[in-house]
Design a protein around this motif. Structure first.
Motif, PDB file in Angstrom:
ATOM      1  N   LYS A  77       0.822  -1.224   0.000  1.00 39.95           N
ATOM      2  CA  LYS A  77       0.000   0.000   0.000  1.00 39.95           C
ATOM      3  C   LYS A  77       0.851   1.267   0.000  1.00 39.95           C
ATOM      4  O   LYS A  77       0.411   2.313  -0.430  1.00 39.95           O
ATOM      5  CB  LYS A  77      -0.914   0.020   1.231  1.00 39.95           C
ATOM      6  CG  LYS A  77      -1.994  -1.023   1.174  1.00 39.95           C
ATOM      7  CD  LYS A  77      -3.264  -0.408   0.723  1.00 39.95           C
ATOM      8  CE  LYS A  77      -4.367  -1.454   0.767  1.00 39.95           C
ATOM      9  NZ  LYS A  77      -5.618  -0.949   0.328  1.00 39.95           N
ATOM     10  N   ARG A  78       2.060   1.163   0.516  1.00 40.34           N
ATOM     11  CA  ARG A  78       2.907   2.346   0.659  1.00 40.34           C
ATOM     12  C   ARG A  78       3.845   2.473  -0.537  1.00 40.34           C
ATOM     13  O   ARG A  78       4.838   1.758  -0.646  1.00 40.34           O
ATOM     14  CB  ARG A  78       3.695   2.257   1.951  1.00 40.34           C
ATOM     15  CG  ARG A  78       2.797   2.294   3.174  1.00 40.34           C
ATOM     16  CD  ARG A  78       3.593   2.033   4.448  1.00 40.34           C
ATOM     17  NE  ARG A  78       2.725   1.846   5.573  1.00 40.34           N
ATOM     18  CZ  ARG A  78       2.228   0.675   5.957  1.00 40.34           C
ATOM     19  NH1 ARG A  78       2.532  -0.416   5.295  1.00 40.34           N
ATOM     20  NH2 ARG A  78       1.437   0.585   7.010  1.00 40.34           N
ATOM     21  N   GLU A  79       3.518   3.418  -1.417  1.00 40.63           N
ATOM     22  CA  GLU A  79       4.266   3.573  -2.666  1.00 40.63           C
ATOM     23  C   GLU A  79       5.747   3.871  -2.414  1.00 40.63           C
ATOM     24  O   GLU A  79       6.620   3.353  -3.117  1.00 40.63           O
ATOM     25  CB  GLU A  79       3.643   4.661  -3.523  1.00 40.63           C
ATOM     26  CG  GLU A  79       4.173   4.650  -4.934  1.00 40.63           C
ATOM     27  CD  GLU A  79       3.336   5.465  -5.885  1.00 40.63           C
ATOM     28  OE1 GLU A  79       3.866   5.779  -6.959  1.00 40.63           O
ATOM     29  OE2 GLU A  79       2.179   5.790  -5.572  1.00 40.63           O
TER      30      GLU A  79
ATOM     31  N   LEU B 166       7.563   0.724  -1.697  1.00 40.50           N
ATOM     32  CA  LEU B 166       7.706  -0.069  -2.914  1.00 40.50           C
ATOM     33  C   LEU B 166       8.823   0.479  -3.803  1.00 40.50           C
ATOM     34  O   LEU B 166       9.579  -0.294  -4.410  1.00 40.50           O
ATOM     35  CB  LEU B 166       6.388  -0.102  -3.688  1.00 40.50           C
ATOM     36  CG  LEU B 166       5.271  -0.926  -3.063  1.00 40.50           C
ATOM     37  CD1 LEU B 166       3.989  -0.774  -3.868  1.00 40.50           C
ATOM     38  CD2 LEU B 166       5.658  -2.388  -2.956  1.00 40.50           C
TER      39      LEU B 166
ATOM     40  N   SER C  84       3.147  -2.723  -7.506  1.00 45.55           N
ATOM     41  CA  SER C  84       1.710  -2.505  -7.517  1.00 45.55           C
ATOM     42  C   SER C  84       1.263  -2.066  -6.132  1.00 45.55           C
ATOM     43  O   SER C  84       1.711  -2.606  -5.127  1.00 45.55           O
ATOM     44  CB  SER C  84       1.004  -3.810  -7.897  1.00 45.55           C
ATOM     45  OG  SER C  84      -0.377  -3.658  -7.771  1.00 45.55           O
ATOM     46  N   THR C  85       0.352  -1.087  -6.096  1.00 43.28           N
ATOM     47  CA  THR C  85      -0.188  -0.624  -4.818  1.00 43.28           C
ATOM     48  C   THR C  85      -1.621  -1.089  -4.596  1.00 43.28           C
ATOM     49  O   THR C  85      -2.233  -0.735  -3.601  1.00 43.28           O
ATOM     50  CB  THR C  85      -0.141   0.915  -4.718  1.00 43.28           C
ATOM     51  OG1 THR C  85      -0.868   1.468  -5.802  1.00 43.28           O
ATOM     52  CG2 THR C  85       1.291   1.415  -4.707  1.00 43.28           C
ATOM     53  N   SER C  86      -2.140  -1.889  -5.520  1.00 47.63           N
ATOM     54  CA  SER C  86      -3.499  -2.411  -5.344  1.00 47.63           C
ATOM     55  C   SER C  86      -3.574  -3.851  -5.832  1.00 47.63           C
ATOM     56  O   SER C  86      -2.797  -4.274  -6.698  1.00 47.63           O
ATOM     57  CB  SER C  86      -4.519  -1.566  -6.116  1.00 47.63           C
ATOM     58  OG  SER C  86      -4.407  -1.807  -7.507  1.00 47.63           O
TER      59      SER C  86
END
Length: 126
Positions: free
Chosen positions: A12-14, A17, A34-36
């Motif tokens: 979730k935390r860009e 990532l 990917s964040t989703s």
């Protein structure tokens, strides 16, 4: 497997990532982030050459385990990252195919060693 391994990272935390991606790229890995879950699914549909999936499960619901099952069904090795990994979470992750689990914040050297170990395991079992 290609000469360059493909790593998928989901979280979730860009910013986290991006840090992960930079770390992997410095190790000569190709990286998709990917964040989703929906974006992750699209990436999986598009690519069939994924070597390792790194899943930062913080912020995701229990549904994350169904994606672990999908990855396991595709024989994609998994590394699970979480702020806290109680025994029940560890058991759930391992039973769904996770080869390794690390607690956040992750030490860079530990993460690099874990990835190298997973890559060696994959190469030995091809």
């Amino acid at each position: 497997m290609n000469d360059t391994a493909l790593v998928f990272a989901l979280g979730k935390r860009e910013r986290n990532l991006e840090l992960l991606a930079n770390l992997f790229r410095s190790g000569d890995y190709d990286v998709e982030i990917s964040t989703s879950i929906a974006e992750f699914d699209r990436l999986l549909d598009r690519r069939n050459d994924v070597t390792i999936a790194v899943l930062d499960v913080d912020g995701f619901t229990e549904d994350i385990w169904k994606w672990c099952n999908q990855l396991n069904d595709r024989d994609i090795s998994m590394l699970v990252l979480a702020a806290e990994i109680p025994p029940q979470m560890r058991q759930m992750a391992v039973s769904r195919g996770a080869q390794s689990l690390l607690e956040n914040p992750v030490d860079k050297a530990d993460l690099q060693a874990t990835i190298r170990g997973l890559m060696e395991y994959i190469r030995m079992n091809q």
